[in-house]
Design an enzyme around this catalytic site. Structure first.
Site, PDB file in Angstrom:
ATOM      1  N   GLU A   1       2.074 -55.017 -46.159  1.00 33.71           N
ATOM      2  CA  GLU A   1       2.294 -56.448 -46.364  1.00 33.71           C
ATOM      3  C   GLU A   1       3.702 -56.804 -46.810  1.00 33.71           C
ATOM      4  OE1 GLU A   1      -1.721 -58.245 -47.623  1.00 33.71           O
ATOM      5  OE2 GLU A   1      -1.605 -56.327 -48.633  1.00 33.71           O
TER       6      GLU A   1
ATOM      7  N   ASN B   1       4.697 -41.572 -41.782  1.00 37.51           N
ATOM      8  CA  ASN B   1       5.086 -41.434 -40.376  1.00 37.51           C
ATOM      9  C   ASN B   1       6.159 -42.484 -40.100  1.00 37.51           C
ATOM     10  OD1 ASN B   1       5.262 -41.874 -37.540  1.00 37.51           O
ATOM     11  ND2 ASN B   1       3.222 -41.007 -37.237  1.00 37.51           N
TER      12      ASN B   1
ATOM     13  N   THR C   1      -2.748 -50.322 -38.028  1.00 43.27           N
ATOM     14  CA  THR C   1      -1.883 -49.837 -39.093  1.00 43.27           C
ATOM     15  C   THR C   1      -1.445 -48.398 -38.838  1.00 43.27           C
ATOM     16  OG1 THR C   1      -3.877 -49.125 -40.207  1.00 43.27           O
ATOM     17  CG2 THR C   1      -2.984 -51.265 -40.838  1.00 43.27           C
TER      18      THR C   1
END
Lengths: 693, 195, 293
Positions: free
Chosen positions: A654, A581, A465
């Site tokens: 998700e 980011n 992740t």
């Protein structure tokens, strides 16, 4: 110090990037270990029954074999151990002779080398008393009952039947999605050993603290006596959120043989023994006025589960928040079958739920002859349609409008089967969607080091992740220092309680604890060590509708002579709060969209109708999208900020999956004129007898 | 008869106290990343397991162990292969290159730099296979090899469609495919694969 | 996996002798199918005879002007060979449509022809399978079989042959060459795979212990425009739902000759001889296709 440029919002490559491209990054099965023995799991080949005999003597003298653990000599486990939904019988391995589902581990064979352990495991004679099984899922199965209502409970707003009767159009359809497997590339692996009184393990999981609590309960050990570490994890997607069979059995092995034991599941066993998304059947009724205003939504979903463990596939959650409607009814039905307990797979509930709801919305637009985009815009709610709560932020319209602009939606002819390119039919489709956001209690501690650096300790896990990189940036900004001054330590159960990487709530939960600790440290003059727990802060968070949003646009080609569907363009606009980011966030939502593409076109656990067993439990049989299936994908973010969560962030893990299957299915309808209400959209479901007409 | 067994590679048998049967075990000389390793192996040992468990190069990953995912891709004499379906004894005599052997000490290869810069991975588990595969694939392309999407009768031109088809033997569940394709194309555009 | 002996050979006779002297011996080439099946417990050889060092590699011109493809030539080298690409493009395409770049670098022509079905029931020793253990029954007949055989199957077996290469070879009327200790022989590909009948375990008509040495292609195809088309559940790296290799010789708008072979539909590459007969001598137009527009 105060002069450091902000790190949040800046695109930076992953801090562990060089280690991952050179092979130096160590995953659970890579950790060197002296005196290591290898355990191979033996799983049941029958779907329901009892173990009649396991003939250990037949393999005991094979080269290198140290022994076999089965229900007759395994340590007794505490039946209270469980997961988010309560006690989990799936954890109770090797406790009795009962076979509750195919693929249930029945023995662990331990030997000096991998080859010897595998050979003995293959040779181990296991005989069964076979009992009748039921793996045939359907929504109207007589065993169906209301799902547990821990979340996504039943909702009744207004009078659905009266509103439907008064509607100009009513769409009523059923949608089917099959069993799907998380299929992380790293097979689950655990190595367990004892160091004095302490049980140590290196395990591939999504949250070592939570896993340590499960192991401690399961083996009736004080939590302080259990230490679980997880350095790099090769993807999880839900399947590593639970305490996996690899860890339970490795611990048994370490106990029994008093030496380090490594248990790595085979790919086939990953399919058979780790979490899958259940098969789901959904019924959606939507009524609307001539002008496209919704009068009622009725969404019922039935999913399969195992009597061993509770679970909720919350398919109707987003139906309660996405559109304004005066009448709303939702129901969830659970159907217990003789199957592996299902569990959350990336985009749980929302991915299949969105497929049904957003395909049905497309049908409403078709019936009314209006633009599917316009239909969504006309039904923007001002408060939560079920909760009545205000929205914390709601940027769905921005996603829809900006996505439509970039995609060139305005020039679309909304009639189906109008575009041809040679033998191919071309179509476009869209879906709107949301995914709930929030945070769970976590702890973090920060130490101001004498050299001016800061050590930040938080029990986060980086499954890919980008948690390491993102949390470093968040800590740097919270401490008002450059990222190079931050040393982040994660993934060790000794680091204290924290939420796992899951539910799109990892980054928000950990960031909350980090920012809180940083604030305390700064107010104390950047001295010493500060530790915080966010439990109380979270309780004080006012109730709001908090969600991430996205709009997904797809263009497909369909060859009606062969039934092949190819996704040619895929575009997603996302409102996921402040983007920590952009490089990694884009990767993450694109990865989710590819998961959605894969769900739309490829993924399907297939059961043998006679034995009830999965017959495609490997990567040759269970197809996930390959390079050639995936076009270049555009994903971007609209300005968004979550006021209730520090730094304004939301989850992004998700929502990428959600919406994509419906957008693709709607595009296939637009290309062909035929609705695809069952996934995956296989060639045999699309092929036409007279393709040239 | 030319048996494969090399008498020059004298390795103490009976490691870990296991009696080695001459028929079912072999002494082999495995060339990995320019280093020769004398190993006594169970003939059942795959190249993948030999690399990971015997040589200690765990950069090569086991994703499926059946040739269905590409995570274990290494180069054998410069050609990409899946090490899970190659027996270690059958790899004797070949120069095996793993992800650990691609770059020098310190400096990353252009392909590795592009993977980092363009975020060509998330969890990183398929990455060493993707990178080894890309290196082998670019060499195949340089030799003029066609792919399934090359129009018959014409020479291949390396674009995104060609890269996707040629890299399809490397699955990625995180969905890093578009970034991987970009990293491969950028590397090819730099005109230097291995630095 | 059971323990086994391993021997690498450099001469054909040596290979034949080793296999002849031991029932449990198997030839090992690329290993992409055999090693996989050994891991599944479907194959359990006691000795592997590694034939990759035999002088059987490469593609050369035959005495009759056709192409001779050595048995240990890798799939990659077949697909990339200039003469294969120029004269038999469907063969190059078929090979490239199969597996992945890595697997094609390992797999060989001989092994490709002898690869075994990907029927999931065959690969799982706990299921009944007449091909794996004759007489045990066929789980696939009553099982999940939507990608199984539609032609030439029997109640004893509904498995398909997985090779793409063999489909193109069938369309080109290739010939398989082999050696035994008693001498060599050749078998047209059209006769290489016997009908399923009640002996699905007999997958080829190769004599026991024979080693495939080469596959030969005729001097000329019907056209330089032969093609291979494969339909599968994803765009690459998957076995065929159905595939077709076709070559069409057209003169003055008339189909002079045609060859069509179908893959993924039978226990062997399936020559569509009725369709060929229907098309032969007819007009070369879309209208020829029954049901065509």
């Amino acid at each position: 110090m105060s002069g450091a440029a902000p790190a949040v919002g800046v695109a930076r490559p992953r801090v562990e990037g060089p280690a991952k491209v050179t092979g130096r990054a160590r995953y659970a099965a890579d950790v060197p270990m002296a005196d290591l023995a290898f355990g191979i799991v033996v799983v049941s080949t029958v779907t329901r029954g009892r173990i009649r005999d396991i003939d250990v003597a037949a393999v005991q003298d094979m080269p290198g074999v140290l022994g076999v653990i089965d229900h007759r000599n395994a340590p007794r486990l505490n039946p209270d151990a469980g997961h988010f939904f309560g006690p989990d019988g799936g954890l109770q391995l090797l406790q009795d002779d009962v076979i509750p589902h195919a693929g249930r581990p029945v023995a662990l064979v331990v030997a000096e080398t991998l080859e010897q352990a595998r050979a003995a495991a293959e040779a181990l004679p296991v005989t069964y008393e076979v009992l009748p099984h039921d793996t045939d899922f359907s929504a109207d199965h007589p065993a169906g009952r209301a799902a547990m209502a821990l979340f996504d409970g039943p909702v009744d707003v207004g009078d659905v039947d009266r509103e439907l009767a008064a509607s100009a159009v009513v769409v009523r359809e059923r949608y089917f999605t099959p069993e799907e497997h998380c299929s992380a590339m790293e097979p689950h692996s655990a190595t367990a050993w004892w160091e004095g009184e302490r049980l140590q393990a290196v395990d591939s999981n999504q949250g070592p603290f939570f896993i340590a609590t499960v192991v401690a309960t399961l083996f009736s050990l004080p939590l302080e006596q259990v230490r679980i570490r997880t350095e790099h994890v090769g993807g999880g997607f839900g399947s590593k959120g639970l305490c996996g069979p690899q860890l339970v059995l490795a611990v048994m092995g370490a106990m029994h043989f008093a030496r380090p034991v490594r248990v790595t599941l085979s790919r086939n066993q990953v399919f058979l023994t780790t979490a899958m998304r259940p098969a789901i059947e959904q019924m959606v009724r939507i009524g609307a006025d001539d002008d496209g205003r919704l009068r009622a939504i009725h969404h019922e979903a039935a999913f399969e589960l195992s009597p061993l463990a509770e679970y909720i596939e919350g398919c109707t959650e987003l139906t309660k928040t996405l559109y304004a409607t005066p009448a709303l009814r939702t129901r969830l039905t659970a159907v217990p079958l003789d199957i592996l307990p299902p569990y959350s797979m990336r985009g749980p509930g929302a991915a299949p739920g969105s497929f049904a709801l957003e395909c049905a919305m497309d049908e409403v637009a078709e019936r009314l002859g209006i633009d599917p985009l316009e239909l969504r815009l006309r039904n923007e709610p001002t408060v939560g349609p079920a909760s009545g709560l205000p929205f914390s932020t709601r940027n769905l319209v921005a996603c829809l409008r900006e996505g439509a602009r970039r995609f060139g939606w305005a020039s679309r002819d909304h009639r189906p089967r109008m575009r041809r390119e040679g033998p191919l039919l071309v179509g476009t489709g869209l879906a709107a969607t949301s995914f709930s956001v929030g945070a769970f209690p976590s702890t973090a501690s920060i130490t101001a080091e004498p050299d001016g650096t800061f050590t930040v300790v938080v029990n986060a896990t980086d499954l890919g992740t980008g948690a390491r990189t993102a949390l470093t940036a968040i800590a740097a900004d919270a401490l008002a220092v450059g990222a190079e001054k931050v040393r982040l330590r994660i993934s060790d159960s000794d680091f204290g309680p924290a939420w796992s990487a899951g539910g799109s709530r990892g980054t928000t939960s950990w960031a909350w604890a980090i920012t809180e600790a940083a604030a305390k440290l700064r107010s104390s003059g950047d001295q010493g060590t500060v530790t915080v727990d966010t439990a109380q802060l979270l309780n004080d968070l006012p109730s709001r509708e908090r969600h991430s949003y996205s709009a997904v646009f797809a263009e497909v080609t369909v060859d009606p002579a062969t039934g092949e569907v190819r996704v040619r363009r895929l575009l997603g606009m996302f409102a996921v709060g402040r983007v920590v980011n952009p490089l990694m966030a884009r990767s993450q939502v694109i990865g989710g969209m590819i998961g959605g593409l894969s769900m739309a076109l490829h993924e399907e656990g297939v059961r043998d109708p006679v034995s009830g067993r999965h017959i495609n439990a490997d990567f040759a049989g269970y197809h996930i999208s390959a390079h050639a299936d995936v076009p270049d994908i555009e994903a971007d973010f609209v300005p968004d900020y979550e006021p209730g969560i520090p730094m304004g962030i939301k989850g992004a893990g998700e929502i990428g999956n959600v919406g994509t299957p419906a957008a693709i299915a709607n595009a296939v309808w637009h290309a062909t004129g035929s609705r695809q209400r069952a996934l995956p959209i296989r060639p045999d479901r699309v092929i036409e007898e007279h393709p040239l007409q | 008869m030319a048996f494969h067994r090399l008498s020059t590679c004298a390795v103490a048998l009976g490691e870990k106290g296991v009696a080695l049967n001459e028929d079912t075990h072999s002494e082999i000389l495995l060339h990995v990343n320019g280093v020769k390793h004398c190993l006594s192996v169970d003939n059942r040992t795959t190249l993948l397991d030999a690399l990971r468990e015997r040589v200690g190069h765990t950069g090569t990953k086991k994703g499926c162990d059946h040739g269905q995912c590409g995570a274990c891709t290494v180069l054998c004499d410069g050609r990409r292969v899946v090490s899970c379906l190659m027996l270690a004894v059958a790899a004797e005599g070949a120069e095996v290159t793993t992800v650990e052997g691609l770059g020098g000490d310190g400096e990353l290869l252009p392909i590795q730099q592009e993977f980092v810069r363009l975020d060509g991975f998330q969890c990183g588990y398929c990455t060493s296979g993707q990178i080894c595969s890309a290196v082998g694939m670019l060499a195949e392309y340089a030799e003029g090899w066609p792919s399934a999407v090359t129009a018959p009768g014409s020479e291949p031109v390396l674009d995104a469609v060609e890269v996707r088809e040629r890299m399809s033997g490397n699955l990625c569940r995180c969905g890093a495919y578009p970034s991987i394709v970009r990293a491969v194309l950028e590397t090819a555009a730099r005109g230097e694969v291995t630095g | 996996m059971r323990e086994f002996a391993y021997q690498r050979v450099t001469q054909v006779r040596e290979a034949l002798t080793l296999v002849a002297e031991n029932d449990g011996s198997r030839y090992l080439a690329g290993g992409t199918n055999l090693v996989d099946l050994m891991k599944c417990g479907v194959e359990a050889p006691t000795r592997l005879v590694d034939v990759r060092s035999l002088p059987l590699g490469g593609v050369r011109e035959g005495a009759d002007g056709g192409l001779v493809i050595g048995a240990t030539t890798t799939n990659s080298d077949v697909a990339a060979h200039p003469e294969v690409r120029r004269r038999f493009p469907a063969l190059s395409q078929a090979v490239l449509a199969g597996a992945s770049g890595q697997l094609r670098n390992m797999a060989t022509v001989g092994g490709n022809l002898l690869q075994r079905t990907r029927c999931a029931y065959f690969a799982d020793p706990s299921q009944a399978c007449n091909k794996r253990v004759p007489g045990t029954g066929c789980s696939a007949v009553d099982g999940a079989h939507h990608n199984h055989a539609v032609f030439g199957w029997s109640r004893h077996c509904v498995a398909t042959h997985p090779s793409d290469m063999a489909v193109a070879l069938a369309a080109f009327d290739a010939v398989v060459h082999y050696e035994t200790l008693d001498g060599g022989g050749e078998i047209p590909l059209s006769e290489f795979y016997p009908p399923v009948g009640d002996t699905p375990q007999q997958e080829t008509v190769l004599p026991s212990g024979a080693l495939i040495t080469a596959v030969s292609l005729p001097k000329a195809a019907l056209s330089p425009w032969s093609r291979y088309r494969k339909v599968r559940d994803r765009a690459s790296y998957a076995f065929a739902n159905v595939s077709i290799a076709a070559d069409l010789g057209v003169h003055d708008g008339v189909v002079r000759d045609v060859r069509i072979a179908l893959g993924g539909v039978a226990s062997q590459p399936w020559r569509a001889r009725s369709a060929e007969a229907f098309l032969r001598g007819g007009p070369a137009s879309f209208g020829t296709v029954p049901g065509g527009g």
